[in-house]
Design a protein around this motif. Structure first.
Motif, PDB file in Angstrom:
ATOM      1  N   THR A  17       0.827  -1.213   0.000  1.00  0.00           N
ATOM      2  CA  THR A  17       0.000   0.000   0.000  1.00  0.00           C
ATOM      3  C   THR A  17       0.857   1.256   0.000  1.00  0.00           C
ATOM      4  O   THR A  17       0.617   2.195  -0.765  1.00  0.00           O
ATOM      5  CB  THR A  17      -0.929   0.008   1.231  1.00  0.00           C
ATOM      6  OG1 THR A  17      -1.747  -1.168   1.211  1.00  0.00           O
ATOM      7  CG2 THR A  17      -1.812   1.246   1.222  1.00  0.00           C
ATOM      8  N   LEU A  77       0.949   4.072  -2.861  1.00  0.00           N
ATOM      9  CA  LEU A  77       0.437   5.404  -2.568  1.00  0.00           C
ATOM     10  C   LEU A  77       1.525   6.469  -2.502  1.00  0.00           C
ATOM     11  O   LEU A  77       1.282   7.620  -2.864  1.00  0.00           O
ATOM     12  CB  LEU A  77      -0.329   5.393  -1.242  1.00  0.00           C
ATOM     13  CG  LEU A  77      -1.648   4.628  -1.214  1.00  0.00           C
ATOM     14  CD1 LEU A  77      -2.271   4.712   0.178  1.00  0.00           C
ATOM     15  CD2 LEU A  77      -2.615   5.188  -2.247  1.00  0.00           C
ATOM     16  N   ALA A 118       2.402   8.039  -5.877  1.00  0.00           N
ATOM     17  CA  ALA A 118       1.215   8.687  -6.438  1.00  0.00           C
ATOM     18  C   ALA A 118       0.939  10.015  -5.749  1.00  0.00           C
ATOM     19  O   ALA A 118       0.640  11.022  -6.399  1.00  0.00           O
ATOM     20  CB  ALA A 118       0.000   7.756  -6.295  1.00  0.00           C
ATOM     21  N   ILE A 119       1.045  10.035  -4.418  1.00  0.00           N
ATOM     22  CA  ILE A 119       0.831  11.284  -3.686  1.00  0.00           C
ATOM     23  C   ILE A 119       1.922  12.296  -3.995  1.00  0.00           C
ATOM     24  O   ILE A 119       1.690  13.501  -4.044  1.00  0.00           O
ATOM     25  CB  ILE A 119       0.756  10.995  -2.169  1.00  0.00           C
ATOM     26  CG1 ILE A 119      -0.511  10.197  -1.866  1.00  0.00           C
ATOM     27  CG2 ILE A 119       0.759  12.278  -1.344  1.00  0.00           C
ATOM     28  CD1 ILE A 119      -0.690   9.837  -0.415  1.00  0.00           C
ATOM     29  N   VAL A 142       3.148   8.668   4.931  1.00  0.00           N
ATOM     30  CA  VAL A 142       3.035   9.181   3.561  1.00  0.00           C
ATOM     31  C   VAL A 142       2.714  10.665   3.551  1.00  0.00           C
ATOM     32  O   VAL A 142       3.323  11.445   2.803  1.00  0.00           O
ATOM     33  CB  VAL A 142       1.969   8.376   2.783  1.00  0.00           C
ATOM     34  CG1 VAL A 142       1.680   9.035   1.444  1.00  0.00           C
ATOM     35  CG2 VAL A 142       2.444   6.945   2.558  1.00  0.00           C
TER      36      VAL A 142
END
Length: 257
Positions: free
Chosen positions: A51, A55, A58-59, A146
């Motif tokens: 995960t 993520l 992408a973030i 993140v």
């Protein structure tokens, strides 16, 4: 934000989640089957790693200002929830979180459940209990790593803080093999809730296009201001202790005699 402040914030927030996850794993292992509990923990960690790997990049592609606006809003909600619970507990309106009681509850539920083996997993209940506990708490850790890391463009430091928290809590848990009831979790939640709320205010304001005087140094004023406000609400809401009623004069004389 200084790298040490980022590390400490992530460390404290992730330590709270790690304590709760450890309580669940210990309950599954001691009352059911350690092998299955560890298999569930390992499976959850693999899902979390995938995960974060998906993520994180992408973030990182989102422009900084919209990212800070969205993440700041989420942190405000997240931090205010923690701070609200901490204020209610400190003021006596909500029971203090008790890891020993949570551990006993999990053990009672695990002991009463039926044993069911599936494939290489000897105890499916212990596996799923550990998997769900580690995954749910771990998702909050992944969110913290993140968002904090990408906002400060320093994911390695945020990840290092989370890893250090997980290793520290796991090491203590393995050493004592009991819930970390002596860890001042409610105090930690008060501190982390204060910091998350302050960072949420800071980032959402900057994401909306405004600028804080002194840039990151404004946090040195914002964090204490949020803490003082929370302490003020705690003092305002604190329930007065019930005074002890004095004994009647005849009873008091009897005790003296």
């Amino acid at each position: 934000m200084n790298a040490w402040i980022l590390f400490l914030t992530v460390f404290l927030a992730c330590a709270v989640e790690a304590v709760e996850a450890l309580t669940i794993v210990l309950a599954a292992g001691t009352s059911r089957h350690w092998g299955s509990a560890l298999q569930g923990t390992g499976a959850a960690l693999l899902v979390l790693a995938a995960t974060v790997a998906a993520l994180g990049p992408a973030i990182g592609l989102i422009p900084l200002d919209p990212l800070r606006l969205v993440v700041g809003a989420f942190l405000l909600v997240f931090g205010l929830q923690w701070l609200r619970k901490a204020i209610l507990r400190a003021s006596g309106h909500k029971a203090l979180h008790d890891e020993e009681a949570a551990y006993a509850k999990q053990v009672a539920a695990a002991t009463a459940a039926a044993t069911d083996s599936r494939g290489i997993v000897q105890d499916w209940y212990a596996f799923t209990l550990s998997f769900k506990g580690v995954l749910l708490e771990g998702l909050e850790v992944a969110f913290i790593v993140v968002t904090f890391g990408n906002n400060q463009r320093d994911v390695p430091v945020a990840a290092l803080g989370a890893l250090a928290a997980a290793l520290a809590v796991a090491a203590v848990g393995v050493a004592v093999r009991a819930p970390l009831a002596r860890v001042p979790e409610n105090t930690m939640k008060f501190v982390v809730g204060t910091m998350l709320t302050a960072f949420g205010l800071f980032w959402s304001t900057e994401g909306a296009g405004a600028h804080w005087p002194g840039s990151d140094t404004a946090l040195l004023v914002l964090v204490p201001a949020v803490a003082l406000l929370a302490l003020g609400y705690t003092a305002l809401l604190r329930r007065p202790e019930t005074p002890e009623r004095p004994l009647p004069r005849t009873q008091a004389e009897g005790i003296v005699r």
